[in-house]
Design a protein around this motif. Sequence first.
Motif, PDB file in Angstrom:
ATOM      1  N   SER A  92      71.195 -20.513  93.229  1.00  0.00           N
ATOM      2  CA  SER A  92      70.593 -19.196  93.389  1.00  0.00           C
ATOM      3  C   SER A  92      69.143 -19.209  92.950  1.00  0.00           C
ATOM      4  N   SER A  93      68.398 -18.240  93.439  1.00  0.00           N
ATOM      5  CA  SER A  93      67.003 -18.085  93.044  1.00  0.00           C
ATOM      6  C   SER A  93      66.791 -16.656  92.597  1.00  0.00           C
ATOM      7  N   GLY A  94      65.588 -16.351  92.119  1.00  0.00           N
ATOM      8  CA  GLY A  94      65.315 -15.019  91.626  1.00  0.00           C
ATOM      9  C   GLY A  94      65.413 -14.954  90.119  1.00  0.00           C
ATOM     10  N   LYS A  95      65.371 -13.721  89.586  1.00  0.00           N
ATOM     11  CA  LYS A  95      65.383 -13.503  88.145  1.00  0.00           C
ATOM     12  C   LYS A  95      66.751 -13.003  87.695  1.00  0.00           C
ATOM     13  N   SER A  96      67.066 -13.285  86.465  1.00  0.00           N
ATOM     14  CA  SER A  96      68.249 -12.700  85.832  1.00  0.00           C
ATOM     15  C   SER A  96      67.850 -12.178  84.461  1.00  0.00           C
ATOM     16  N   PHE A  97      68.553 -11.156  83.991  1.00  0.00           N
ATOM     17  CA  PHE A  97      68.243 -10.511  82.719  1.00  0.00           C
ATOM     18  C   PHE A  97      69.489 -10.448  81.848  1.00  0.00           C
ATOM     19  N   TYR A  98      69.276 -10.632  80.556  1.00  0.00           N
ATOM     20  CA  TYR A  98      70.295 -10.370  79.547  1.00  0.00           C
ATOM     21  C   TYR A  98      69.735  -9.326  78.591  1.00  0.00           C
ATOM     22  N   TYR A  99      70.587  -8.358  78.205  1.00  0.00           N
ATOM     23  CA  TYR A  99      70.142  -7.260  77.329  1.00  0.00           C
ATOM     24  C   TYR A  99      71.223  -6.988  76.296  1.00  0.00           C
ATOM     25  N   ARG A 100      70.783  -6.755  75.058  1.00  0.00           N
ATOM     26  CA  ARG A 100      71.738  -6.447  73.996  1.00  0.00           C
ATOM     27  C   ARG A 100      71.056  -5.668  72.886  1.00  0.00           C
ATOM     28  N   SER A 136      66.735  -4.156  69.920  1.00  0.00           N
ATOM     29  CA  SER A 136      67.188  -4.580  71.242  1.00  0.00           C
ATOM     30  C   SER A 136      66.464  -5.857  71.640  1.00  0.00           C
ATOM     31  N   VAL A 137      67.129  -6.664  72.445  1.00  0.00           N
ATOM     32  CA  VAL A 137      66.532  -7.892  72.946  1.00  0.00           C
ATOM     33  C   VAL A 137      66.739  -7.961  74.454  1.00  0.00           C
ATOM     34  N   VAL A 138      65.689  -8.352  75.169  1.00  0.00           N
ATOM     35  CA  VAL A 138      65.741  -8.571  76.610  1.00  0.00           C
ATOM     36  C   VAL A 138      65.300 -10.008  76.875  1.00  0.00           C
ATOM     37  N   VAL A 139      66.099 -10.737  77.650  1.00  0.00           N
ATOM     38  CA  VAL A 139      65.760 -12.108  78.045  1.00  0.00           C
ATOM     39  C   VAL A 139      65.702 -12.154  79.571  1.00  0.00           C
ATOM     40  N   ARG A 140      64.562 -12.556  80.094  1.00  0.00           N
ATOM     41  CA  ARG A 140      64.414 -12.727  81.545  1.00  0.00           C
ATOM     42  C   ARG A 140      64.294 -14.219  81.846  1.00  0.00           C
ATOM     43  N   LEU A 141      65.095 -14.696  82.810  1.00  0.00           N
ATOM     44  CA  LEU A 141      65.108 -16.120  83.148  1.00  0.00           C
ATOM     45  C   LEU A 141      64.805 -16.321  84.622  1.00  0.00           C
ATOM     46  N   ASP A 142      64.103 -17.411  84.922  1.00  0.00           N
ATOM     47  CA  ASP A 142      63.836 -17.792  86.305  1.00  0.00           C
ATOM     48  C   ASP A 142      65.087 -18.381  86.945  1.00  0.00           C
ATOM     49  N   ASN A 143      65.109 -18.366  88.280  1.00  0.00           N
ATOM     50  CA  ASN A 143      66.163 -19.030  89.066  1.00  0.00           C
ATOM     51  C   ASN A 143      67.568 -18.638  88.629  1.00  0.00           C
ATOM     52  N   CYS A 144      67.714 -17.346  88.297  1.00  0.00           N
ATOM     53  CA  CYS A 144      69.022 -16.844  87.848  1.00  0.00           C
ATOM     54  C   CYS A 144      69.578 -17.710  86.724  1.00  0.00           C
ATOM     55  N   GLY A 145      68.725 -18.042  85.786  1.00  0.00           N
ATOM     56  CA  GLY A 145      69.126 -18.904  84.676  1.00  0.00           C
ATOM     57  C   GLY A 145      70.172 -18.271  83.788  1.00  0.00           C
ATOM     58  N   SER A 146      70.696 -19.064  82.862  1.00  0.00           N
ATOM     59  CA  SER A 146      71.825 -18.660  82.027  1.00  0.00           C
ATOM     60  C   SER A 146      71.510 -18.824  80.548  1.00  0.00           C
ATOM     61  N   LEU A 147      72.139 -18.007  79.741  1.00  0.00           N
ATOM     62  CA  LEU A 147      72.249 -18.248  78.302  1.00  0.00           C
ATOM     63  C   LEU A 147      73.618 -18.905  78.108  1.00  0.00           C
ATOM     64  N   TYR A 148      73.628 -20.233  78.199  1.00  0.00           N
ATOM     65  CA  TYR A 148      74.889 -20.957  78.328  1.00  0.00           C
ATOM     66  C   TYR A 148      75.452 -21.426  76.989  1.00  0.00           C
ATOM     67  N   SER A 149      74.860 -20.962  75.877  1.00  0.00           N
ATOM     68  CA  SER A 149      75.388 -21.311  74.561  1.00  0.00           C
ATOM     69  C   SER A 149      75.311 -20.076  73.674  1.00  0.00           C
ATOM     70  N   SER A 150      75.623 -20.232  72.406  1.00  0.00           N
ATOM     71  CA  SER A 150      75.710 -19.099  71.496  1.00  0.00           C
ATOM     72  C   SER A 150      74.330 -18.589  71.089  1.00  0.00           C
ATOM     73  N   ALA A 151      74.293 -17.357  70.581  1.00  0.00           N
ATOM     74  CA  ALA A 151      73.058 -16.733  70.103  1.00  0.00           C
ATOM     75  C   ALA A 151      73.293 -16.165  68.712  1.00  0.00           C
ATOM     76  N   TYR A 152      72.242 -16.201  67.884  1.00  0.00           N
ATOM     77  CA  TYR A 152      72.336 -15.756  66.497  1.00  0.00           C
ATOM     78  C   TYR A 152      71.073 -15.019  66.089  1.00  0.00           C
ATOM     79  N   ILE A 153      71.235 -14.111  65.149  1.00  0.00           N
ATOM     80  CA  ILE A 153      70.119 -13.585  64.385  1.00  0.00           C
ATOM     81  C   ILE A 153      70.140 -14.304  63.041  1.00  0.00           C
ATOM     82  N   CYS A 154      69.041 -14.929  62.688  1.00  0.00           N
ATOM     83  CA  CYS A 154      68.978 -15.771  61.495  1.00  0.00           C
ATOM     84  C   CYS A 154      67.987 -15.191  60.495  1.00  0.00           C
ATOM     85  N   GLY A 155      68.354 -15.224  59.238  1.00  0.00           N
ATOM     86  CA  GLY A 155      67.470 -14.804  58.160  1.00  0.00           C
ATOM     87  C   GLY A 155      67.246 -15.941  57.191  1.00  0.00           C
TER      88      GLY A 155
END
Length: 673
Positions: free
Chosen positions: A102-110, A165-184
Amino acid sequence: MFPFICIFERYFNYSSIMKRFFAFAFSSLALLMSVSMMQSCTDSDVDTNVMSQSIDYSWLYIQPSSSNLHDVESALLAGESVAGSQRVNLPHCAVSDTSGSSSGKSFYYRKFFVPAGMEGKRISLYLGGVSENASIWINGDSVGCSTATYRPFILDFAPNAGENSVVVRLDNCGSLYSSAYICGQDSLSFTNEGENLDFDAGISVSTLDINQNSGKIAFCANIRNSYQQGKKVRLDYRILDHNRRELATGHTRTMAAAGSFVDMADTVLINDITLWDIDNPWLYTIEFKLSSDGAIVDFQKVDFGFRTFEVVPGGIVINGHKRYLMGVNVKHQYPYVGPAISPEAHWRDAYRIKRGGFDFVNVSSVDHPNQFLSACDRYGIIVLDTCADAQSRIRRNHPCVLHLPDSRGVRIYGKSPEADLDSPEPVLLEQTNVFASCHNNNCNGKTFADALLSVFDCGASANGVMSQERRPKLSYFFFQTQRDIDESDLQAFAEPFCNILSRWIPGESNGVQVATNCSAVELVVDGVSLGKKTVDRSGSFLSHPSVYFDAKCMKPGSIKAIAYIGDIPKAESVVSTPGNPVRIKLIIDERGTLISHNDVVLVNCYILDNAGNPVVNCNDGVEFAVTGTAQLLSPAKVDAKAGVATCLIRTGKSANDFTISAKCGQMYTVADK
């Protein structure tokens, strides 16, 4: 337990050696998994200022069209709802067919809250896997970009006191294919290899001057001081052996100017070492405590091993012994979810590779995740690394990593022939014999390793020795028997093997090929012995050529192969002509490591006859259903291949809070955790 052993008798032998090995492997798995995320976690007996909170759950995923891209981005940055979004958990694969086309943009929001206790700390967002170029906004403000594909990414941000809030925009319909953390972390802390720094970040550990009796450890820790004043820094370290016995301690001091980065390094001599090897993957651990003004502010631990590699004509010299490596190419993708798999799934794949007789993994199009490298460290699998990037020195902390500028000296084979699980037996045997012939030709003293093009089928390709669902073909059993026997406690993958490369189907099974690493094989057909044959190694470079018997399946029955060393039987394999389906059985595939929370797990439904044999000529559909917190990732109905239907599930916040059921015609069964 007994039915499990019957079904997997040819693939997964529970010898006493294996039981000892699993006790050994599982005892250290929790430690390895706890530090694989970012190599900067709080140890249970160390009071530090390091905190992390998972934000894997409840993201919104949007894949807009090019015409409304700007509107979607503007709405997400303003915290407004967007039509067409779907709720997902991380890891997540953005492309539904996992082809990456696939092509285009993809977004993740949380939305998220910074947990209590992180006030006054340096706050970071950790994205464990970013598949494409990414732009990140927090609370509507741009905070950074990632241009490294298939890499972790870390960036600092200033959080709001309440909701963020966090927004992640990726090229080529990219993925967040692993875990995510807030770190202090404290403003004085170790840097991390996922940061966009212009120098080597994190902690590197090297081993030097290695011989059979001693070796040196050289480490370099990169430290950031984000305070507006200089800080006196102390780095304490201790070195532990495989049994967590303390071997050495020490410390070093420095002064870190305000807003600076400093390196802290030392070299330590260790006597009476045990070398890491593919047959005996012995690991050590070095723990680091970073402190200032008498308080511990950060803690890390790194596993390492003492070993020497030298590539020479016709092989590789490991710790002074010449070896030829039999290996595979690996693409870290599962059906239905692509690369969005759990750390435990990487451990299971490494187990399958080692169990299949392979000791080497060649470079692939996607870099190997840290979790997979940790598993290769533990199982004794050498991983070729040809990259030279910002994270290369951290990857080389893993004793399994062999760094070379390119992959010359590795012969790749196995593009054809293809064979699916439900292919006729002659097709499966053709694949096995072609692979064996190619491997035999490669073992001619001109290379140091060869590697199958694929260990697992991927997409429409069926040239792996296992299917996408990680089920073995006949070729897998052949390679499994190419490892020499060594029944010592730690070399648990080198026990005697014997596998009949046949399904014993009338009119289809014409001749019986037996793969073994023993010296002779006896074949028994319907209770009548056809005699014993010695393995013929003349004219072959193979470690263990197969044995052939001129036996044809004329009617339903059973065959048994008994493998000998001298006159002592060491292993056996039994195959029976399948009867009619009478029942089904669910097996949750935990080989390699037990199920965890937010885990991606394959579940096999076996269609069995009255004697408990898989009905390999049955390709009926099986309907799966899951209750509890687990999620069914595959379709609800899956067609069986060679008598087995496989579904894929993701566990929830609990590893055990689910039940899975399967229905095939009038047959029904339930499994729970």
